[in-house]
Design a protein around this motif. Structure first.
Motif, mmCIF file in Angstrom:
data_model
loop_
_atom_site.group_PDB
_atom_site.id
_atom_site.type_symbol
_atom_site.label_atom_id
_atom_site.label_comp_id
_atom_site.label_asym_id
_atom_site.label_seq_id
_atom_site.Cartn_x
_atom_site.Cartn_y
_atom_site.Cartn_z
ATOM 1 N N ALA A 20 -57.972 -39.313 -11.410
ATOM 2 C CA ALA A 20 -57.217 -40.283 -12.203
ATOM 3 C C ALA A 20 -55.718 -40.048 -12.057
ATOM 4 C CB ALA A 20 -57.629 -40.197 -13.676
ATOM 5 N N ALA A 21 -55.319 -38.771 -12.084
ATOM 6 C CA ALA A 21 -53.884 -38.475 -11.928
ATOM 7 C C ALA A 21 -53.409 -38.850 -10.535
ATOM 8 C CB ALA A 21 -53.631 -36.995 -12.200
ATOM 9 N N GLU A 22 -54.214 -38.602 -9.520
ATOM 10 C CA GLU A 22 -53.824 -38.952 -8.155
ATOM 11 C C GLU A 22 -53.729 -40.452 -7.975
ATOM 12 O OE1 GLU A 22 -56.809 -37.026 -5.945
ATOM 13 O OE2 GLU A 22 -55.905 -35.023 -6.081
ATOM 14 N N ASN A 23 -54.640 -41.208 -8.570
ATOM 15 C CA ASN A 23 -54.547 -42.666 -8.512
ATOM 16 C C ASN A 23 -53.309 -43.167 -9.221
ATOM 17 O OD1 ASN A 23 -56.936 -42.816 -7.108
ATOM 18 N ND2 ASN A 23 -58.204 -43.197 -8.916
ATOM 19 N N THR A 24 -52.934 -42.521 -10.342
ATOM 20 C CA THR A 24 -51.729 -42.903 -11.068
ATOM 21 C C THR A 24 -50.482 -42.644 -10.223
ATOM 22 O OG1 THR A 24 -52.819 -42.369 -13.154
ATOM 23 C CG2 THR A 24 -50.422 -42.518 -13.184
ATOM 24 N N GLU A 75 -45.951 -44.548 -7.024
ATOM 25 C CA GLU A 75 -45.173 -44.477 -5.778
ATOM 26 C C GLU A 75 -45.129 -45.823 -5.070
ATOM 27 O OE1 GLU A 75 -46.990 -41.341 -3.599
ATOM 28 O OE2 GLU A 75 -45.823 -39.747 -4.600
ATOM 29 N N GLU A 76 -46.180 -46.618 -5.197
ATOM 30 C CA GLU A 76 -46.136 -47.963 -4.632
ATOM 31 C C GLU A 76 -45.080 -48.808 -5.349
ATOM 32 O OE1 GLU A 76 -50.035 -49.465 -5.023
ATOM 33 O OE2 GLU A 76 -50.863 -48.326 -3.328
ATOM 34 N N GLN A 77 -44.962 -48.628 -6.669
ATOM 35 C CA GLN A 77 -43.936 -49.368 -7.414
ATOM 36 C C GLN A 77 -42.539 -48.835 -7.097
ATOM 37 O OE1 GLN A 77 -45.064 -52.007 -9.089
ATOM 38 N NE2 GLN A 77 -47.115 -51.336 -8.441
#
Length: 812
Positions: free
Chosen positions: A286-290, A295-297
């Protein structure tokens, strides 16, 4: 003497007789088995010996155990609302963790860390002991190439550089890495015995390995076996046992049975390590997906921030203006607050839209917890977390079970329900966020109208600074959230923990030596008893005098043992024999069967030829002649006469001669050579024996014979084969029906019973002849002499010593 159920014979009390017979049957059954005690003893000894050898040469199996503590999940905020509504069903955390620990995927990951695909064995005399750890050679396997698995290879070290490689056990299958879960059969021999060099590649169509010498010496022999990872993982998955210590506890005990204690300990320790690593990986996901989402934003915000920063610097430099007026600053501060709120709402809207996309595309593994982004909706947060856990459980179950398994279908149904509720919640959140943005945009437009009252230079500076501040606030906000996500990932720890590391029990759990010895003893006793029981059940011949006595409707009056020699007349030639005593006893019984008769006619018959009626007729006539009784033996078996052979006479004339001619019966009487004993032979075999015996002339002859002699013995044909014997019963005062042990069929008993019940024959009694098999209980008559009878057509022969094992294995 047995008392039959017949009005001719007196009866004792029925209840007493039934109890007595039950007791005797139980004893007879016991003694029937005890007579085989040598075989029973040998079988029990063999069973114990086999059990001892199994205990001695079986590979010991040890139980390795460890334990983990499973911490129950704390319900997330809002989750209790859904559980109360039936949307989020409760789950057993302990059961889920048991399923994870027993999963195929976790077993495969554990084995990949331990590299247990090659099994080494020492070459023993009887069995092979598995080696682990300090092995003399190392087998390097290229699992990207097809390999021979399942069978056994043999290595014999020749020297430090060479070794001999051969096949020990040809049970190979071909493992193909392109299709790892299905192995094909080997259709040809892999290779013949060959000499190889250490360190060189050994390659064929279905194998590709290298053998490295670690510490092997010349002459050393060992075996090895290749196991593919899917088969090995499935084996360990099925062998491991996981159970809670009790129903209330959340401590799980892991158990593994293995012949190598250190191997079992290493596997369980590594399994628990991989289990905790998997849990930590699930938490960090979950933290890695966050972080990935942030980073995409950031990649888009960074470019915009740089652009407006450069533009602001150029505008200030070109127009020599650096600060806003007091009025402009106030407007800018108000606008900045609204823009900051607007930017956070836009980030939330992007999250909702991304979440909506993931749900539409079933990208459930990429879900980001809303609380990490800054969305504080407890309802939404509970749904996302629960959906992530259900997806993880579905992945675990599908790795071990098919899609149609009830557990998989149940989880899939829960995922659909939770996903539907989450989609509805996301759609509602998107609508609310759009409404909020619409309101914020209206307020911003109101402030923008105030900006138009400012001077143009200041107005343009405020617009550029406004864009810069908006991007700067978003950039700082995203950096803050990324830092929080990274801190969360770094601080994550597995909620479960290892309580006890793996430890093997001191004593092996198999083989169970005491139990094996007991089983060997019991089987050694039960198997021969079973064989004896089945043999007795399938035996159709009469053996036990008690059984014969119980089934007869007439008394069993005598038991005659087996004669010791070839002589067919032991009464005359061997008067001190036990067989002679049996006939004397039968003679004494006749005084009670034919009471107050000075002259007696006695008839002997049987069911079939060979049961010894002629043998008994001759000896009964002899035993009466020894008393001084004038006795005649009349041969009435006109079809198969035997009397002449025993008396060494010529059967040239006899009863058939008298009945078919006018010759008087006195002319056919022949002296036996013994005092008081005459013989009337049957004579030449006529074409119509039945008709001869049924004519009136025979009745006249019989009356005259009875008047001339004290004792008349009639040797009649078998009643089960011919019809005239039934008529001959009328001439006898006492009739005897002869059975022969281990020769007469049990069905013959019914022939005699029918003669009594349906044929009206009276004063008939049973005799058991040729008693030579010990039934273990005794006969109740005192005739258990153990002498032999058999030989020629009636079976006479010398009594020879028969070893006990032949008597036990039996017969004849």
């Amino acid at each position: 003497m047995h008392t039959p159920n017949n009005p001719q014979y007196p009866q004792q009390g029925a209840s007493f007789q039934a109890v007595q017979e039950d007791e005797i049957d139980l004893k007879a059954l016991l003694f029937n088995y005890l007579k085989y005690w040598p075989i029973l003893g040998i079988c029990m000894f063999a069973g114990i010996l086999i059990a001892f050898l199994v205990n001695r040469y079986s590979t010991p199996v040890y139980k390795v155990e460890s334990s983990v503590i499973v911490v129950d999940d704390k319900p997330t905020l809002g989750a209790d609302l859904f559980e109360a509504g039936g949307l989020l069903q409760g789950k057993s955390n302990v059961e889920n963790e048991i399923g994870i620990l027993k999963s195929y995927t976790l077993a495969e990951e554990t084995l990949s860390e331990l590299n247990l695909n090659v099994l080494y064995f020492s070459d023993g005399f009887i069995n092979q002991q598995q080696m682990y750890g300090n092995v003399p050679v190392l087998i390097e396997v290229d699992w990207r190439h097809p390999q021979l698995v399942g069978g056994m290879f043999r290595i014999e070290v020749l020297d430090n550089e060479k070794f001999s490689l051969s096949i020990e056990d040809d049970g190979f299958q071909v493992y193909n890495p392109a299709d790892p879960f299905y192995k094909s059969k080997l259709t040809q021999d892999p290779f013949i015995k060959s000499i190889q060099y250490f360190g060189e590649e050994i390659k064929g169509d279905n194998y590709k390995i290298k053998v490295q010498n670690i510490s092997a010496l010349a002459g050393e022999k060992l075996l090895f076996q290749l196991k593919d990872s899917p088969s090995l993982a499935l084996q360990y998955k099925n062998n491991i046992s996981i159970n809670p210590i009790n129903k209330q506890a959340s401590i799980l005990t892991l158990g593994l049975e293995t012949p190598v204690r250190r191997l079992g300990e290493d596997y369980l320790n590594k399994l628990m390590e991989m289990y905790l690593a998997r849990e930590l990986k699930e938490k960090n996901r979950a933290a890695e997906n966050t972080i990935l989402f942030i980073e995409e934003q950031l990649s888009g915000i960074t470019d915009s921030l740089t652009y407006f920063e450069n533009r602001l610097e150029r505008y200030r430099s070109e127009n020599r203006i650096f600060n806003l007026s007091q009025e402009g600053s106030q407007i800018f501060e108000r606008l900045q607050e609204l823009e900051k709120e607007k930017s956070q709402s836009e980030i939330s809207l992007k999250y909702y839209q991304t979440l909506q996309t993931y749900l539409s595309n079933d990208q459930l593994d990429d879900l980001v917890a809303p609380s990490i982004i800054g969305v504080t909706d407890p309802l939404l947060n509970a749904l996302v977390i629960n959906l992530s856990e259900l997806q993880a459980e579905r992945i675990r179950l599908t790795a071990n079970f098919s899609e149609q398994t009830p557990a998989v279908r149940e989880v899939r149904s829960k995922i659909q329900n939770t996903k539907k509720a989450l989609q509805e919640n996301v759609n509602s959140a998107i609508r609310n966020t759009n409404n909020m943005l619409f309101e914020l945009n209206n307020r911003i437009r109101t402030i923008e109208r105030e900006i138009n009252t400012l001077p143009e230079t200041e107005r343009r500076l405020l617009g550029i600074q406004r864009q810069f501040t908006i991007n700067e606030n978003i950039y700082i906000y995203l950096l803050q959230k990324r830092a929080e996500a990274e801190i969360t990932r770094a601080s994550n720890m597995p909620k479960n923990s290892i309580l006890d590391n793996a430890r093997a029990l001191q004593n092996p759990i198999a083989p169970k030596k005491t139990l094996n010895l007991l089983i060997g003893l019991i089987l050694g006793l039960i198997l021969p008893i079973g064989v004896i029981t089945v043999r007795d059940f399938l035996n159709t011949k009469i053996e036990d005098p008690k059984e014969l006595e119980n089934q007869l409707k007439v008394p069993l009056i005598g038991v005659i043992g087996r004669s010791t020699g070839d002589d067919g007349i032991p009464v005359l030639n061997n008067p001190r024999s036990s067989v002679t005593e049996a006939f004397r006893s039968l003679r004494a019984d006749l005084s009670y069967l034919a009471v107050n008769k000075q002259k007696t006619c006695i008839l002997f018959t049987s069911s079939i030829s060979g049961e010894g009626k002629t043998f008994i007729s001759i000896n009964m006539a002899s035993v009466f002649s020894l008393m001084g009784k004038k006795t005649v033996l009349v041969g009435l078996d006109l079809r198969k006469p035997k009397i002449a052979e025993d008396f060494r006479m010529i059967n040239d004339k006899g009863m058939s001669t008298c009945l078919s001619t006018d010759m008087p019966w006195q002319s056919v009487v022949k002296p036996s050579g013994y005092e008081n004993l005459d013989v009337i032979l049957s004579g030449p075999i006529p074409p119509n024996p039945a008709e001869l015996l049924l004519q009136d002339k025979f009745a006249v002859i019989m009356d005259e014979i009875k008047e001339a002699y004290d004792i008349v013995i009639l040797d009649c044909p078998p009643v089960g084969l011919v019809s005239e014997t039934k008529e001959l019963f009328n001439y006898a005062d006492v009739s005897f029906y002869v059975f022969r042990q281990d020769y007469s069929q049990k069905g013959n008993i019914q022939i005699l019973n029918n003669l009594v019940e349906k044929g009206g024959v009276k004063k008939v009694y049973g005799i058991l002849n040729d008693v030579h098999i010990d039934t273990g209980y005794g006969y109740g008559y005192g005739y258990g002499y153990g002498y032999g009878y058999g030989g020629n057509s009636y079976g006479y022969h010398d009594d020879v010593h028969v070893p006990w094992w032949k008597r036990a294995l039996k017969r004849k």
